[in-house]
Scaffold this motif. Structure first.
Motif, PDB file in Angstrom:
ATOM      1  N   LEU A 127     -39.987 -23.151 -45.067  1.00 14.57           N
ATOM      2  CA  LEU A 127     -39.132 -21.958 -45.132  1.00 14.57           C
ATOM      3  C   LEU A 127     -37.669 -22.308 -44.948  1.00 14.57           C
ATOM      4  CD1 LEU A 127     -41.331 -19.452 -43.094  1.00 14.57           C
ATOM      5  CD2 LEU A 127     -41.067 -19.604 -45.566  1.00 14.57           C
ATOM      6  N   ASP A 128     -37.377 -23.271 -44.067  1.00  8.59           N
ATOM      7  CA  ASP A 128     -35.990 -23.658 -43.842  1.00  8.59           C
ATOM      8  C   ASP A 128     -35.384 -24.247 -45.106  1.00  8.59           C
ATOM      9  OD1 ASP A 128     -36.079 -22.789 -41.226  1.00  8.59           O
ATOM     10  OD2 ASP A 128     -36.685 -24.750 -40.450  1.00  8.59           O
ATOM     11  N   ASP A 129     -36.164 -25.077 -45.824  1.00  8.90           N
ATOM     12  CA  ASP A 129     -35.670 -25.660 -47.065  1.00  8.90           C
ATOM     13  C   ASP A 129     -35.384 -24.576 -48.094  1.00  8.90           C
ATOM     14  OD1 ASP A 129     -35.922 -28.121 -45.923  1.00  8.90           O
ATOM     15  OD2 ASP A 129     -37.814 -28.615 -46.937  1.00  8.90           O
ATOM     16  N   ASP A 130     -36.266 -23.587 -48.171  1.00 10.67           N
ATOM     17  CA  ASP A 130     -36.067 -22.510 -49.140  1.00 10.67           C
ATOM     18  C   ASP A 130     -34.794 -21.726 -48.824  1.00 10.67           C
ATOM     19  OD1 ASP A 130     -38.391 -23.260 -50.364  1.00 10.67           O
ATOM     20  OD2 ASP A 130     -39.621 -21.695 -49.430  1.00 10.67           O
ATOM     21  N   ARG A 131     -34.575 -21.453 -47.545  1.00  9.53           N
ATOM     22  CA  ARG A 131     -33.355 -20.723 -47.166  1.00  9.53           C
ATOM     23  C   ARG A 131     -32.111 -21.535 -47.497  1.00  9.53           C
ATOM     24  NH1 ARG A 131     -35.889 -19.742 -41.739  1.00  9.53           N
ATOM     25  NH2 ARG A 131     -37.316 -18.045 -42.140  1.00  9.53           N
ATOM     26  N   PHE A 132     -32.153 -22.842 -47.171  1.00  9.33           N
ATOM     27  CA  PHE A 132     -31.010 -23.696 -47.462  1.00  9.33           C
ATOM     28  C   PHE A 132     -30.728 -23.735 -48.958  1.00  9.33           C
ATOM     29  CE2 PHE A 132     -29.617 -27.868 -48.954  1.00  9.33           C
ATOM     30  CZ  PHE A 132     -28.357 -27.905 -48.394  1.00  9.33           C
ATOM     31  N   LEU A 133     -31.777 -23.917 -49.762  1.00  8.30           N
ATOM     32  CA  LEU A 133     -31.580 -23.981 -51.210  1.00  8.30           C
ATOM     33  C   LEU A 133     -31.051 -22.664 -51.768  1.00  8.30           C
ATOM     34  CD1 LEU A 133     -34.725 -26.009 -52.308  1.00  8.30           C
ATOM     35  CD2 LEU A 133     -32.357 -26.771 -52.276  1.00  8.30           C
ATOM     36  N   GLU A 134     -31.515 -21.552 -51.233  1.00  7.23           N
ATOM     37  CA  GLU A 134     -31.023 -20.253 -51.698  1.00  7.23           C
ATOM     38  C   GLU A 134     -29.544 -20.071 -51.343  1.00  7.23           C
ATOM     39  OE1 GLU A 134     -31.001 -16.823 -53.729  1.00  7.23           O
ATOM     40  OE2 GLU A 134     -32.627 -18.282 -53.669  1.00  7.23           O
ATOM     41  N   GLU A 135     -29.158 -20.462 -50.118  1.00  8.79           N
ATOM     42  CA  GLU A 135     -27.750 -20.372 -49.720  1.00  8.79           C
ATOM     43  C   GLU A 135     -26.890 -21.298 -50.575  1.00  8.79           C
ATOM     44  OE1 GLU A 135     -27.509 -21.177 -45.556  1.00  8.79           O
ATOM     45  OE2 GLU A 135     -28.791 -19.486 -45.036  1.00  8.79           O
ATOM     46  N   TYR A 136     -27.384 -22.520 -50.799  1.00 10.64           N
ATOM     47  CA  TYR A 136     -26.633 -23.470 -51.624  1.00 10.64           C
ATOM     48  C   TYR A 136     -26.483 -22.950 -53.047  1.00 10.64           C
ATOM     49  CZ  TYR A 136     -25.280 -27.727 -54.010  1.00 10.64           C
ATOM     50  OH  TYR A 136     -24.615 -28.640 -54.781  1.00 10.64           O
ATOM     51  N   ARG A 137     -27.538 -22.349 -53.594  1.00 14.55           N
ATOM     52  CA  ARG A 137     -27.491 -21.794 -54.952  1.00 14.55           C
ATOM     53  C   ARG A 137     -26.428 -20.697 -55.051  1.00 14.55           C
ATOM     54  NH1 ARG A 137     -29.829 -17.373 -57.058  1.00 14.55           N
ATOM     55  NH2 ARG A 137     -30.175 -17.372 -59.287  1.00 14.55           N
ATOM     56  N   LYS A 172     -23.818 -20.271 -53.098  1.00 14.77           N
ATOM     57  CA  LYS A 172     -22.494 -20.887 -52.932  1.00 14.77           C
ATOM     58  C   LYS A 172     -22.053 -21.558 -54.232  1.00 14.77           C
ATOM     59  CE  LYS A 172     -20.289 -24.565 -50.310  1.00 14.77           C
ATOM     60  NZ  LYS A 172     -20.535 -25.672 -49.369  1.00 14.77           N
ATOM     61  N   ARG A 173     -22.959 -22.287 -54.857  1.00 11.46           N
ATOM     62  CA  ARG A 173     -22.626 -23.001 -56.096  1.00 11.46           C
ATOM     63  C   ARG A 173     -22.320 -22.024 -57.229  1.00 11.46           C
ATOM     64  NH1 ARG A 173     -19.998 -26.300 -58.607  1.00 11.46           N
ATOM     65  NH2 ARG A 173     -20.998 -27.507 -60.229  1.00 11.46           N
ATOM     66  N   LEU A 174     -23.069 -20.928 -57.322  1.00 14.96           N
ATOM     67  CA  LEU A 174     -22.786 -19.917 -58.348  1.00 14.96           C
ATOM     68  C   LEU A 174     -21.411 -19.297 -58.134  1.00 14.96           C
ATOM     69  CD1 LEU A 174     -26.220 -18.123 -58.788  1.00 14.96           C
ATOM     70  CD2 LEU A 174     -24.966 -19.415 -60.505  1.00 14.96           C
ATOM     71  N   ALA A 175     -21.041 -19.055 -56.876  1.00 17.28           N
ATOM     72  CA  ALA A 175     -19.715 -18.505 -56.586  1.00 17.28           C
ATOM     73  C   ALA A 175     -18.629 -19.491 -57.006  1.00 17.28           C
ATOM     74  CB  ALA A 175     -19.593 -18.173 -55.108  1.00 17.28           C
ATOM     75  N   GLU A 176     -18.831 -20.791 -56.729  1.00 16.04           N
ATOM     76  CA  GLU A 176     -17.859 -21.807 -57.150  1.00 16.04           C
ATOM     77  C   GLU A 176     -17.736 -21.844 -58.664  1.00 16.04           C
ATOM     78  OE1 GLU A 176     -19.152 -25.510 -55.543  1.00 16.04           O
ATOM     79  OE2 GLU A 176     -18.698 -24.964 -53.483  1.00 16.04           O
ATOM     80  N   MET A 177     -18.846 -21.778 -59.350  1.00 14.93           N
ATOM     81  CA  MET A 177     -18.815 -21.833 -60.819  1.00 14.93           C
ATOM     82  C   MET A 177     -18.114 -20.606 -61.402  1.00 14.93           C
ATOM     83  SD  MET A 177     -22.606 -23.479 -61.437  1.00 14.93           S
ATOM     84  CE  MET A 177     -22.722 -22.958 -63.105  1.00 14.93           C
TER      85      MET A 177
END
Length: 131
Positions: free
Chosen positions: A73-83, A85-90
């Motif tokens: 679950l922690d990995d899923d949360r991290f990946l969702e937050e990273y996704r 953040k990356r979409l906002a940067e793009m």
């Protein structure tokens, strides 16, 4: 030295007309039937039912810890937050990106518009002759 020979390989079980004729004449052995795995049928376990709050309440603390390790679950949360953040940067980069325009220029303007363009600007030239 390089090997320049070509060996025809097709989908398993398919043959060419040449192979079919050679098999019919007895020059080639018949091809075995292609491997076909058995169709998948899910088992009727308790895992196939949707899980709700009562399913979680029935588990002990140790079982829940094991499930948490299994589901990451922690990995899923991290990946969702990273996704996110990356979409906002793009999206920010897409707003800043500059694209030029198509403008017709004469031969006299070519040097100024193309050769003396700033180094961070890409110039695409379409040369044509009217008539």
């Amino acid at each position: 030295m390089a090997d320049y020979h070509f060996i025809y390989k097709d989908v398993e079980g398919r043959t060419t007309q040449w192979d079919d004729i050679q098999t019919k004449l007895g020059n080639l052995p018949p091809k075995p039937a292609p491997f076909k795995p058995p169709s998948f049928t899910p088992s009727e376990d308790s895992d196939s039912k949707p899980k709700d709050q009562s399913w979680i309440d029935d588990k002990t603390e140790e079982e829940l810890e094991d499930l948490e390790d299994d589901t990451n679950l922690d990995d899923d949360r991290f990946l969702e937050e990273y996704r996110k953040k990356r979409l906002a940067e793009m999206r920010e980069v897409a707003k800043v990106a500059r694209f030029g325009s198509v403008i017709p220029i004469s031969g006299a303007d070519f040097v100024r518009e193309v050769s003396q363009a700033p180094p961070d600007v890409w110039v695409v030239v379409f040369l044509f002759k009217e008539g």
